[in-house]
Design a protein around this motif. Structure first.
Motif, mmCIF file in Angstrom:
data_model
loop_
_atom_site.group_PDB
_atom_site.id
_atom_site.type_symbol
_atom_site.label_atom_id
_atom_site.label_comp_id
_atom_site.label_asym_id
_atom_site.label_seq_id
_atom_site.Cartn_x
_atom_site.Cartn_y
_atom_site.Cartn_z
ATOM 1 N N ALA A 1 -3.464 2.159 -2.085
ATOM 2 C CA ALA A 1 -2.305 3.047 -2.080
ATOM 3 C C ALA A 1 -2.625 4.369 -2.753
ATOM 4 C CB ALA A 1 -1.131 2.357 -2.778
ATOM 5 N N ALA A 2 -3.307 4.310 -3.922
ATOM 6 C CA ALA A 2 -3.650 5.545 -4.638
ATOM 7 C C ALA A 2 -4.608 6.403 -3.815
ATOM 8 C CB ALA A 2 -4.265 5.194 -5.998
ATOM 9 N N THR A 3 -5.573 5.768 -3.143
ATOM 10 C CA THR A 3 -6.528 6.519 -2.318
ATOM 11 C C THR A 3 -5.828 7.180 -1.144
ATOM 12 O OG1 THR A 3 -8.279 4.959 -2.929
ATOM 13 C CG2 THR A 3 -8.676 6.361 -1.012
ATOM 14 N N ARG A 4 -4.943 6.437 -0.491
ATOM 15 C CA ARG A 4 -4.176 7.024 0.612
ATOM 16 C C ARG A 4 -3.378 8.240 0.141
ATOM 17 N NH1 ARG A 4 -3.551 4.460 5.430
ATOM 18 N NH2 ARG A 4 -4.266 2.310 5.633
ATOM 19 N N ALA A 5 -2.735 8.099 -1.009
ATOM 20 C CA ALA A 5 -1.917 9.203 -1.516
ATOM 21 C C ALA A 5 -2.774 10.413 -1.851
ATOM 22 C CB ALA A 5 -1.132 8.743 -2.741
ATOM 23 N N SER A 6 -3.929 10.187 -2.462
ATOM 24 C CA SER A 6 -4.786 11.314 -2.871
ATOM 25 C C SER A 6 -5.373 12.052 -1.678
ATOM 26 C CB SER A 6 -5.919 10.812 -3.776
ATOM 27 O OG SER A 6 -6.822 9.994 -3.031
ATOM 28 N N GLN A 7 -5.594 11.320 -0.594
ATOM 29 C CA GLN A 7 -6.202 11.924 0.603
ATOM 30 C C GLN A 7 -5.173 12.267 1.676
ATOM 31 O OE1 GLN A 7 -9.481 12.662 0.734
ATOM 32 N NE2 GLN A 7 -9.617 11.902 -1.373
ATOM 33 N N ASN A 8 -3.889 11.979 1.389
ATOM 34 C CA ASN A 8 -2.805 12.241 2.344
ATOM 35 C C ASN A 8 -3.007 11.463 3.641
ATOM 36 O OD1 ASN A 8 -0.376 13.440 3.089
ATOM 37 N ND2 ASN A 8 -1.377 15.159 4.094
ATOM 38 N N TYR A 9 -3.475 10.201 3.511
ATOM 39 C CA TYR A 9 -3.654 9.354 4.682
ATOM 40 C C TYR A 9 -2.321 8.729 5.070
ATOM 41 C CZ TYR A 9 -8.714 9.566 3.924
ATOM 42 O OH TYR A 9 -9.996 9.991 3.764
ATOM 43 N N LEU A 10 -1.959 8.907 6.305
ATOM 44 C CA LEU A 10 -0.686 8.396 6.804
ATOM 45 C C LEU A 10 -0.748 6.887 6.993
ATOM 46 C CD1 LEU A 10 2.127 8.907 8.301
ATOM 47 C CD2 LEU A 10 0.737 8.883 10.384
ATOM 48 N N MET A 11 0.316 6.210 6.630
ATOM 49 C CA MET A 11 0.522 4.809 6.998
ATOM 50 C C MET A 11 1.578 4.800 8.099
ATOM 51 S SD MET A 11 0.021 1.513 6.710
ATOM 52 C CE MET A 11 -0.849 1.254 5.172
ATOM 53 N N ALA A 12 1.143 4.598 9.347
ATOM 54 C CA ALA A 12 2.077 4.630 10.463
ATOM 55 C C ALA A 12 3.037 3.454 10.391
ATOM 56 C CB ALA A 12 1.316 4.590 11.787
ATOM 57 N N ALA A 13 4.206 3.652 10.985
ATOM 58 C CA ALA A 13 5.216 2.592 10.966
ATOM 59 C C ALA A 13 4.686 1.311 11.586
ATOM 60 C CB ALA A 13 6.468 3.066 11.693
ATOM 61 N N THR A 14 3.801 1.424 12.547
ATOM 62 C CA THR A 14 3.268 0.235 13.226
ATOM 63 C C THR A 14 2.279 -0.537 12.353
ATOM 64 O OG1 THR A 14 1.556 1.641 14.217
ATOM 65 C CG2 THR A 14 3.552 1.249 15.495
ATOM 66 N N GLU A 15 1.807 0.076 11.256
ATOM 67 C CA GLU A 15 0.854 -0.595 10.360
ATOM 68 C C GLU A 15 1.530 -1.244 9.155
ATOM 69 O OE1 GLU A 15 -2.488 2.835 11.335
ATOM 70 O OE2 GLU A 15 -1.690 2.613 9.316
ATOM 71 N N THR A 16 2.802 -0.960 8.956
ATOM 72 C CA THR A 16 3.453 -1.445 7.727
ATOM 73 C C THR A 16 3.603 -2.955 7.720
ATOM 74 O OG1 THR A 16 5.606 -1.053 8.756
ATOM 75 C CG2 THR A 16 4.699 0.713 7.401
ATOM 76 N N ALA A 17 3.671 -3.593 8.888
ATOM 77 C CA ALA A 17 3.812 -5.052 8.911
ATOM 78 C C ALA A 17 2.618 -5.720 8.252
ATOM 79 C CB ALA A 17 3.975 -5.550 10.351
ATOM 80 N N ASP A 18 1.392 -5.214 8.514
ATOM 81 C CA ASP A 18 0.201 -5.781 7.867
ATOM 82 C C ASP A 18 0.253 -5.564 6.355
ATOM 83 O OD1 ASP A 18 -0.838 -6.532 10.362
ATOM 84 O OD2 ASP A 18 -1.751 -4.552 10.639
ATOM 85 N N LEU A 19 0.655 -4.358 5.951
ATOM 86 C CA LEU A 19 0.725 -4.069 4.525
ATOM 87 C C LEU A 19 1.823 -4.879 3.853
ATOM 88 C CD1 LEU A 19 -0.238 -2.408 2.112
ATOM 89 C CD2 LEU A 19 1.333 -0.594 2.808
ATOM 90 N N ASP A 20 2.946 -5.047 4.540
ATOM 91 C CA ASP A 20 4.059 -5.799 3.945
ATOM 92 C C ASP A 20 3.657 -7.245 3.658
ATOM 93 O OD1 ASP A 20 5.657 -3.586 4.026
ATOM 94 O OD2 ASP A 20 6.736 -4.167 5.858
ATOM 95 N N ARG A 21 2.845 -7.848 4.564
ATOM 96 C CA ARG A 21 2.408 -9.226 4.301
ATOM 97 C C ARG A 21 1.565 -9.288 3.051
ATOM 98 N NH1 ARG A 21 0.968 -8.890 9.597
ATOM 99 N NH2 ARG A 21 -1.256 -9.112 9.084
ATOM 100 N N ALA A 22 0.695 -8.290 2.886
ATOM 101 C CA ALA A 22 -0.154 -8.268 1.700
ATOM 102 C C ALA A 22 0.678 -8.056 0.441
ATOM 103 C CB ALA A 22 -1.203 -7.169 1.836
ATOM 104 N N LEU A 23 1.654 -7.134 0.503
ATOM 105 C CA LEU A 23 2.498 -6.873 -0.668
ATOM 106 C C LEU A 23 3.343 -8.093 -1.034
ATOM 107 C CD1 LEU A 23 3.634 -3.246 0.214
ATOM 108 C CD2 LEU A 23 2.134 -3.915 -1.677
ATOM 109 N N ASP A 24 3.835 -8.799 -0.042
ATOM 110 C CA ASP A 24 4.615 -10.009 -0.313
ATOM 111 C C ASP A 24 3.758 -11.064 -0.987
ATOM 112 O OD1 ASP A 24 6.825 -8.844 0.803
ATOM 113 O OD2 ASP A 24 6.627 -9.853 2.744
ATOM 114 N N ALA A 25 2.498 -11.197 -0.495
ATOM 115 C CA ALA A 25 1.620 -12.212 -1.069
ATOM 116 C C ALA A 25 1.252 -11.893 -2.512
ATOM 117 C CB ALA A 25 0.349 -12.338 -0.228
ATOM 118 N N ALA A 26 1.226 -10.600 -2.865
ATOM 119 C CA ALA A 26 0.827 -10.193 -4.218
ATOM 120 C C ALA A 26 2.015 -9.734 -5.048
ATOM 121 C CB ALA A 26 -0.208 -9.076 -4.126
ATOM 122 N N SER A 27 3.218 -10.145 -4.683
ATOM 123 C CA SER A 27 4.409 -9.701 -5.415
ATOM 124 C C SER A 27 4.396 -10.215 -6.852
ATOM 125 C CB SER A 27 5.667 -10.193 -4.690
ATOM 126 O OG SER A 27 5.681 -11.614 -4.646
#
Length: 1009
Positions: free
Chosen positions: A951-977
């Protein structure tokens, strides 16, 4: 100055540079004037259109100011253009015609029947940036209706027509085109379902039934009796006389046999009969009828088999279909239900037989109609001997003579050559004698008919009497009809004056025709156009569309003998070689003349091949080296990679050819490419360094490629080579895209497109536009990315750059993935993979497969996604260097394995993806890999650290997280909640440091066990 309304309202200078028009009202003024297509528009009407009820304080004065601003913008872009905006008593107008306004050009092309060219002018909805303005409504409706009508007539794919039908479900013409395309793709049931859908919609929404034309089409589909498919058969110039029974008989043979060969002597009409028979059965073949002309292929070719497959590919508009060893299999794979007409096989009959046998064995829907002076000798071949036309009996009456097909042909052609000639009591006896003496051979009859005006039919008979007595003791080994035909040409030859004989015999060294300029050069004269015209009048030279000329087959063979007898054969062939080397070297393929020269070089492909064959077989390696060097870029633009590599390998000692060869080896995925590069790179000039770096960029050795680009850029700048500078910048943009370096990508693409536009190089503009689209996709401006890639697609199709067409389709598919439009992505991907496979473009084929795999995973088709991704990975792992797409594909398969519950496999794939991304310096790829690892790693605190780092790397480089990619990220965030502290620690780490924690965790876990 040119104007466009078939898309956003735009203006360009004649050099192709966009005109910047500041101010919404000024652009609206231009749109309003263009709506009226040069007709004057009253001032008060313009005021009402531009401001409506919100009038300015001084409407007339404000309008005048906007007119001045528009004139100034046009003048600044191209001096003298301010006069285009005119004013008069009736109001304001803009001077446009079909050469300067795409809407008018569109209408003109439609009226001329050039549907595909007309549709290529569209860049989006008409007047797209003013679609909500009332003043464009009528024009938009009219243009849109014309466009849809054209789409109904165009040769669109199933996917394109499916999209149009979804947009216009009640339009019966589109529905009919959709049904035909489905049927011809072998999807009969879907075609019928499309009709049922139309019937239900019409009944539900309008209370109507489908029209009679669509109903008739449905019945044709049910009965498998559709109208003919498209083909490249030429339209007949004159009526085919006396062959109706033969056409029917050959058609019956094709119904029962897969190979039919028409045999007979030269001039008997084999080609005309074959074309007529093929036209008569065309509707039987869903994929059409394709004519392959083989007259230009001679036994002297360096490789007859390669020349044959090249000719078949060119006729199919495929060119290179991949590795040379698999070319026949690839050709067979795209045949479908098709009829191939192989014309003039006799010169290379053995090689034609081998190719035909292999194609028929591998393509069950293929049938072949061949013409040859001898059979191919294959099992199952039906040999149909073409007879001469029927000749009259001795002392036959006028009516009986007139019923003979030979007489009908002669009289028709003689009447065309000599107005007023007819078969009557006065001419019947001489016509009958002449037709019998010429044995009813069509070519001989047509040659004789051209002389009626000068000699009369009685004079013709008298001369034939003398000629045939002279030949009675000669050519005893030939068949009588061949003696007669030779005599006919010989007689025509002696009617020529010496200058006409000289030109005619020297024309014979050309392959598949030539221009008047080429004829003059090879004949060693300043100008031979007048002589060519006289030879055309005598039917010894045939004019071809585009200002070209060619010899009839029999006449060409005769003239080669005459050249040999005159001792001129070698000198004429040498002049032919020198001329075509000079043509290739003078071709302006870098700049504004690119399109014109591509067409010119296309027309002389056979002559270039003949010239290269002569240079090689006679040991003139200097000429061969110059020719392959001059044609190397042409071959690239046309996608002829295998032909290029084969030709370049014929001059193994040439450093210049070696540089080109190394690049083509990379493009074809040859494992020895790196070694070939190392052998020649030190001898390469700036162009050669750029070429190798450009071609090798998909192979993965990015540091070496970047180093070559940097060196080439310095040399280009020192030489003042602006094309080279722009080419390097476009290549660097690709590297920036791999690294997701947004700033560098935008800067390099911007500079590149500016230079290429100034030069008018459309290939270069296409390259830079594609990287602009890639930048727009990375920053999340998907609509702009789609617009740019559509613009690139239209340009590539117009230029005939089919590899670039496939690439733009792939990029449109990837953009659709990022937008979540998976159905559209599949359609783009299917078109791209089909075209890339046909053209043998490995990197583009991989992009298309990636699009299809991503669409499959996101629509739940995990097994399909797994198969496609694994195939890509297996291929990439066989390469000596990492392939650019490998990291992305490994991550995607990792997500598939995670969804399948195979977490250990997923972890291994994501870890490998990280290492590949690290090798390429792609922080964006590293983020994807870290997020994938986090989604399936059992150590939740460690997963949270990885997510924080990503997340920090994406923010520093202004890398977009497209709406279609959030499902993969959401699974990871849920697992590490619940691991907020670990997540925070991760934000302080670089990706490489975070990945190192994973390695230590694995080592610790292994040690504890």
């Amino acid at each position: 100055m040119r104007f466009g309304v078939l898309g956003p309202v735009t203006a360009w200078t004649d050099a192709g540079k966009p005109v910047v028009i500041q101010g919404l009202k000024v652009r609206a003024l231009l749109a309003d004037l263009l709506v009226h297509e040069g007709r004057p528009v009253p001032g008060d009407r313009l005021v009402d259109d531009l401001w409506g009820s919100e009038l300015p304080g001084n409407p007339a004065g404000t309008l005048s100011a906007k007119v001045s601003q528009l004139r100034r913008a046009l003048e600044d872009a191209e001096p003298g253009s301010r006069s285009l905006v005119q004013s008069g008593p009736a109001g304001y107008s803009i001077a446009v015609d079909s050469s300067t306004c795409d809407a008018l050009r569109f209408r003109e092309l439609l009226e001329a029947g050039a549907v595909d060219e007309a549709l290529s002018l569209w860049r989006g909805p008409a007047y797209a940036d003013f679609a909500d303005s009332a003043f464009v409504e009528t024009a938009v409706a009219r243009l849109t209706d014309q466009r849809l009508s054209a789409c109904e007539r165009a040769d669109f794919s199933v996917a394109d027509l499916s999209a149009l039908v979804r947009e216009h479900p009640l339009r019966e013409g589109l529905r009919a085109a959709h049904m035909r395309a489905l049927y011809r793709a072998g999807r009969q049931s879907e075609a019928l379902e499309s009709f049922d859908e139309l019937r239900e919609l019409l009944l539900e929404e309008l209370g109507l039934d489908p029209g009679p034309e669509v109903v008739a089409l449905q019945q044709s589909i049910l009965q498998q009796d559709l109208p003919r498919a498209r083909s490249n058969l030429p339209a007949p110039v004159t009526e085919l006389i006396g062959r109706s029974d033969a056409v029917s008989d050959v058609g019956d043979c094709l119904a029962s046999s897969r190979l039919v060969t028409l045999t007979g002597p030269g001039g008997v009409g084999k080609t005309r009969l074959a074309l007529a028979a093929a036209s008569g059965v065309a509707e039987r073949f869903a994929d059409g009828v394709v004519l392959v002309e083989l007259a230009a292929i001679t036994p002297e070719a360096v490789s007859v088999s390669n020349a044959l497959t090249d000719a078949v590919q060119a006729a199919l508009d495929l060119y290179d279909t991949g590795d040379a060893g698999a070319v026949v299999e690839r050709l067979a794979a795209v045949m479908g239900s098709r009829l191939l007409v192989l014309d003039n096989c006799e010169q290379v009959v053995e090689e034609v037989a081998v190719l035909t046998d292999r194609l028929l064995a591998a393509a069950p829907g293929l049938r072949v109609l061949a013409t040859s002076r001898e059979p191919l000798g294959l099992a199952g071949e039906v040999v149909w001997s073409v007879p001469p036309l029927a000749i009259p009996e001795v002392a036959a009456e006028l009516d009986a003579v007139g019923e003979c097909s030979a007489v009908q042909l002669f009289v028709a052609r003689a009447a065309a050559a000599s107005r007023g000639f007819s078969l009557n009591e006065e001419t019947v006896a001489d016509v009958a004698v002449l037709c019998r003496r010429l044995d009813g051979i069509p070519l001989a009859l047509e040659l004789a008919a051209t002389r009626v005006r000068a000699l009369g039919v009685r004079g013709l008979v008298a001369r034939l009497d003398d000629r045939f007595r002279l030949l009675a003791t000669g050519h005893r080994g030939a068949a009588p009809r061949q003696q007669t035909l030779h005599a006919m040409i010989d007689w025509s030859w002696e009617l020529l004056d010496p200058s006409e004989q000289e030109v005619l015999r020297r024309l014979a060294v050309h392959a598949d025709g030539c221009t008047a300029e080429a004829a003059a050069a090879v004949c060693g004269e300043d100008d031979v156009l007048d002589v060519l015209v006289r030879l055309v009048d005598r039917s010894l030279v045939v004019p071809v569309e585009g200002g070209r000329f060619r010899l009839l087959e029999s006449v060409a063979a005769y003239c080669v003998d005459k050249l040999r007898d005159a001792g001129e054969l070698e000198s004429a062939r040498q002049r032919h070689l020198a001329y075509y080397v000079s043509v290739a070297e003078s071709a302006q393929l870098f700049g504004s003349e690119q399109s014109r020269w591509l067409r010119l070089l296309d027309e002389d492909t056979a002559n270039f091949r003949t010239a290269l064959d002569r240079a090689l077989t006679t040991g003139q390696l200097d000429f061969a080296e110059r020719l392959v060097d001059a044609l190397a870029w042409y071959w690239f633009l046309r996608g002829r990679y295998v032909e290029a590599l084969r030709s370049l390998e014929a001059v193994p000692g040439s450093a210049r050819a070696g540089v080109w060869r190394a690049g083509y080896m990379y493009l074809l995925g040859r494992p020895e490419a790196a070694a070939e590069r190392d052998r020649w790179v030190d001898a390469a000039d700036a162009m050669g360094q750029w070429w190798i770096a450009y071609a090798a960029s998909d192979a993965g050795d990015l540091p070496t490629c970047l180093s070559l680009l940097d060196t080439a850029l310095k040399r280009f700048e020192a030489d003042g080579n602006q094309w080279g500078v722009a080419a390097v910048l476009a290549a660097r943009a690709k590297h920036a895209h791999v690294r997701a370096d947004l700033s560098a990508l935008y800067d390099d693409a911007s500079q590149s497109i500016t230079i290429f536009r100034a030069l008018g190089d459309r290939w270069g503009v296409l390259q830079a536009t594609s990287w602009f689209g890639a930048h727009a996709e990375l920053v999340g401006d998907f609509d702009e990315a789609e617009r740019l890639h559509r613009e690139g697609l239209a340009a590539a199709e117009e230029l005939g750059l089919w590899p670039e067409v496939a690439n733009e389709l792939g990029m449109l598919g990837w953009t659709s993935i990022r937008q979540g439009r998976y159905d559209a992505a599949r359609k783009y991907g299917e078109r791209a993979v089909r075209l890339a496979t046909e053209q043998g473009q490995r990197s583009t084929q991989a992009l298309a497969e990636i699009v299809l795999a991503f669409a499959a995973r996101r629509t739940g088709a995990l097994e399909e996604a797994s198969e496609r991704l694994q195939a890509l990975i297996d291929f990439a792992r066989k390469q000596r260097e990492a392939v650019l797409y490998l990291s992305l594909v490994l991550d995607e398969l990792g997500f598939v394995r995670e969804l399948q519950g195979r977490l250990e496999d997923a972890l291994a794939l994501h870890a490998e993806a990280f290492r590949v991304a690290e090798e390429f310096g792609s922080l964006r790829g590293m983020c994807w890999a870290l997020e994938g690892i986090a989604a399936c790693h059992p150590d939740k605190p460690l997963a949270a650290v990885l997510l924080g780092c990503a997340a920090a790397t994406r923010a520093s480089q202004n890398y977009l997280m497209a709406a279609t990619e959030t499902a993969d990220l959401d699974r990871a965030l849920d697992a590490a909640s619940g691991q907020e502290e670990a997540y925070r620690r991760g934000t302080e780490l670089a990706p490489v440091e975070a990945f190192a924690l994973l390695a230590r965790a694995r080592a610790g876990s292994s040690g504890s066990r």
